[in-house]
Design an enzyme around this catalytic site. Structure first.
Site, PDB file in Angstrom:
ATOM      1  N   ARG A  63     -15.794  17.587  -1.332  1.00  0.00           N
ATOM      2  CA  ARG A  63     -14.712  16.815  -0.716  1.00  0.00           C
ATOM      3  C   ARG A  63     -15.204  15.994   0.466  1.00  0.00           C
ATOM      4  NH1 ARG A  63     -10.908  20.899   0.710  1.00  0.00           N
ATOM      5  NH2 ARG A  63     -11.801  20.781   2.792  1.00  0.00           N
ATOM      6  N   TYR A 102       0.888  -5.520   6.111  1.00  0.00           N
ATOM      7  CA  TYR A 102       1.036  -5.202   4.676  1.00  0.00           C
ATOM      8  C   TYR A 102       2.307  -4.364   4.463  1.00  0.00           C
ATOM      9  CZ  TYR A 102      -0.499  -2.958   0.262  1.00  0.00           C
ATOM     10  OH  TYR A 102      -0.590  -2.476  -1.017  1.00  0.00           O
ATOM     11  N   ASP A 156      -6.316  -3.907  10.209  1.00  0.00           N
ATOM     12  CA  ASP A 156      -6.505  -3.996   8.761  1.00  0.00           C
ATOM     13  C   ASP A 156      -7.283  -5.284   8.522  1.00  0.00           C
ATOM     14  OD1 ASP A 156      -6.293  -4.499   6.025  1.00  0.00           O
ATOM     15  OD2 ASP A 156      -4.313  -3.555   5.873  1.00  0.00           O
ATOM     16  N   LYS A 162      -9.914  -4.478  -2.863  1.00  0.00           N
ATOM     17  CA  LYS A 162      -9.881  -5.933  -2.982  1.00  0.00           C
ATOM     18  C   LYS A 162     -11.301  -6.476  -3.196  1.00  0.00           C
ATOM     19  CE  LYS A 162      -5.560  -5.265  -2.462  1.00  0.00           C
ATOM     20  NZ  LYS A 162      -4.799  -5.238  -1.226  1.00  0.00           N
TER      21      LYS A 162
HETATM   22  C1  LIG Z   1      -3.888  -4.070  -0.855  1.00  0.00           C
HETATM   23  C2  LIG Z   1      -3.845  -3.892   0.584  1.00  0.00           C
HETATM   24  C3  LIG Z   1      -3.743  -2.621   1.148  1.00  0.00           C
HETATM   25  C4  LIG Z   1      -3.612  -1.379   0.311  1.00  0.00           C
HETATM   26  O1  LIG Z   1      -4.697  -1.158  -0.550  1.00  0.00           O
HETATM   27  P1  LIG Z   1      -4.535  -0.221  -1.836  1.00  0.00           P
HETATM   28  O2  LIG Z   1      -5.940   0.126  -2.184  1.00  0.00           O
HETATM   29  O3  LIG Z   1      -3.835  -1.040  -2.864  1.00  0.00           O
HETATM   30  O4  LIG Z   1      -3.746   0.969  -1.417  1.00  0.00           O
HETATM   31  C5  LIG Z   1      -3.756  -2.514   2.512  1.00  0.00           C
HETATM   32  N1  LIG Z   1      -3.825  -3.598   3.304  1.00  0.00           N
HETATM   33  C6  LIG Z   1      -3.907  -4.842   2.794  1.00  0.00           C
HETATM   34  C7  LIG Z   1      -4.011  -6.005   3.715  1.00  0.00           C
HETATM   35  C8  LIG Z   1      -3.907  -5.027   1.424  1.00  0.00           C
HETATM   36  O5  LIG Z   1      -3.974  -6.266   0.928  1.00  0.00           O
END
Ligand SMILES: *Cc1c(COP(=O)(O)O)cnc(C)c1O
Length: 392
Positions: free
Chosen positions: A58, A111, A183, A208
């Site tokens: 883990r 987000y 973020d 992404k």
């Molecule tokens: C997609 C996204 C997230 C979340 O990511 P996941 O892997 O889909 O949970 C968080 N912040 C931003 C800016 C995003 O575009």
């Protein structure tokens, strides 16, 4: 070493793995120890600064450690941890620092699911939040209360694309003893260096551009030296984990991230410029586009732009015309997420997404992810959509 060279040669040392240039995929829960001395020595290493210790599956394996170290290095942070999704990275980076009674400041452009978490789970834990106008800069100082412990920024907002004055926000936050979390997904670890701009903790939806192929979910949390123990303890205490096959996909994607982003950036800017010249368009929200909102701050603080931006139409196009515009796009498919090889479109209602900050546009809005296709083909797809919009 430049990022391009690092991504080819710096992620692992092939000599650690018999000369193979990719890290092996370890599937492990149990990790056995030679004897008690070995177990105690590894336990001491775990409780010290070193987390690259084989202790229990883990808490990571060499598969995980390779990607974590590469990401920390690229972004200029102290260390990184991988978790199951981008959203898990966002929520963990907040929860690691707050307790009942605290107050936090969250960007109004954040987000959507992060906002939902703040408004539901955090509220239930008696942590209150104020959503702030992402363009307020040093005026954020007025929003701090004695109980404010954290600022959560996202720059640009991944729907409405405001660029925040992060150094000014970080300065105000640190005067109040609050930590700054960003973020940084839109920029990837390449185009904005959060730790050079006063940020304490950076999170990414590795889902992404890092994974880059729309096939795995991944969250990344990277911290400065001061925040490391707090974040690590929280992540370990709550049992966060990223599976080895997904970690492998993410490190595989990472190897080509810089070269993919070059194309996303070039095509994205070309298409943004083309859209800005269309008579149907009121505003292109792409911080890399000269004259667009946030461009001056983007030039000051960023070294590039990815392929995600939004477009606001002039008011007056009816609901059916807009549906026809979106529905028959052939190359921009309708879907959540972004950062893969393929182009995507997503309409959105900024009045709903961003209630605390005034929204100056009246027209309908949609977000584009410009993928790796030929930009001429993407423009032809959009051109046909504009013909449908105006009923030709
Ligand atoms: C997609 C996204 C997230 C979340 O990511 P996941 O892997 O889909 O949970 C968080 N912040 C931003 C800016 C995003 O575009």
């Amino acid at each position: 070493m430049s990022p391009d060279t690092y991504l080819s040669h710096g992620v692992i040392d092939p000599d650690d793995f018999g000369g193979v240039v990719n890290p092996p995929v370890f599937h492990a829960s149990t990790v056995t120890f030679r004897d008690l001395d070995d177990m105690e020595a590894r336990g001491r290493a775990m409780s010290g600064a070193d987390t690259d210790v084989m202790w229990y599956g883990r808490k990571g394996t060499p598969t995980t450690f390779a990607l974590q170290n590469a990401l920390a290095q690229l972004e200029g942070g102290h260390r990184s941890l991988l978790v199951s999704s981008g959203l898990a990275a966002c929520t963990s980076a907040i929860m690691a620092f707050v307790k009942a009674g605290d107050h936090i400041l969250v960007s109004d452009s954040v987000y959507g699911p992060t906002r939902h978490y703040v408004e539901t789970v955090l509220a239930r834990c008696n942590v209150s939040a104020t959503f702030y106008d992402p363009t307020l800069g040093s005026d954020i100082a007025a929003l701090f209360r004695p109980a404010t412990t954290l600022v959560f920024a996202e720059s640009p907002g991944s729907q409405t694309f405001e660029i925040q004055d992060i150094p000014a926000i970080a300065k105000a936050a640190h005067r109040h003893g609050a930590v700054v979390v960003i973020d940084n997904t839109w920029s990837t670890p390449l185009f904005f260096k959060p730790f050079e701009h006063g940020v304490d903790v950076s999170v990414h939806a590795g889902t992404k551009y890092i994974v880059g192929h729309s096939d795995a979910l991944m969250g990344v949390i990277t911290t400065n030296r001061e925040s490391w123990n707090t974040v690590r303890d929280y992540v370990f205490a709550t049992g966060q984990h990223a599976g080895p096959d997904d970690v492998y996909l993410a490190q595989r994607g990472l190897r080509t991230m810089a070269v993919r982003l070059e194309r996303h950036q070039r095509s994205g800017l070309a298409i943004a410029e083309w859209l800005a010249g269309r008579p149907e368009v009121a505003q292109v929200l792409h911080p890399g586009l000269p004259g667009a909102p946030g461009h001056a701050l983007w030039r000051r603080d960023f070294t590039g732009a990815s392929g995600l931006f939004s477009v606001v139409l002039k008011p007056g196009y009816g609901r059916e015309a807009f549906r026809a515009f979106i529905n028959d796009l052939k190359l921009f498919r309708l879907g959540f997420s972004w950062g893969g090889f393929e182009s995507l479109v997503m309409p959105f209602d900024p009045q709903k997404e961003r209630p605390a900050a005034a929204w100056p546009y009246a027209g309908q809005a949609f977000r584009l992810h410009v993928g790796l296709e030929a930009k001429e083909d993407l423009i032809a797809d959009l051109e046909a959509a504009f013909r449908r919009l105006v009923g030709q």
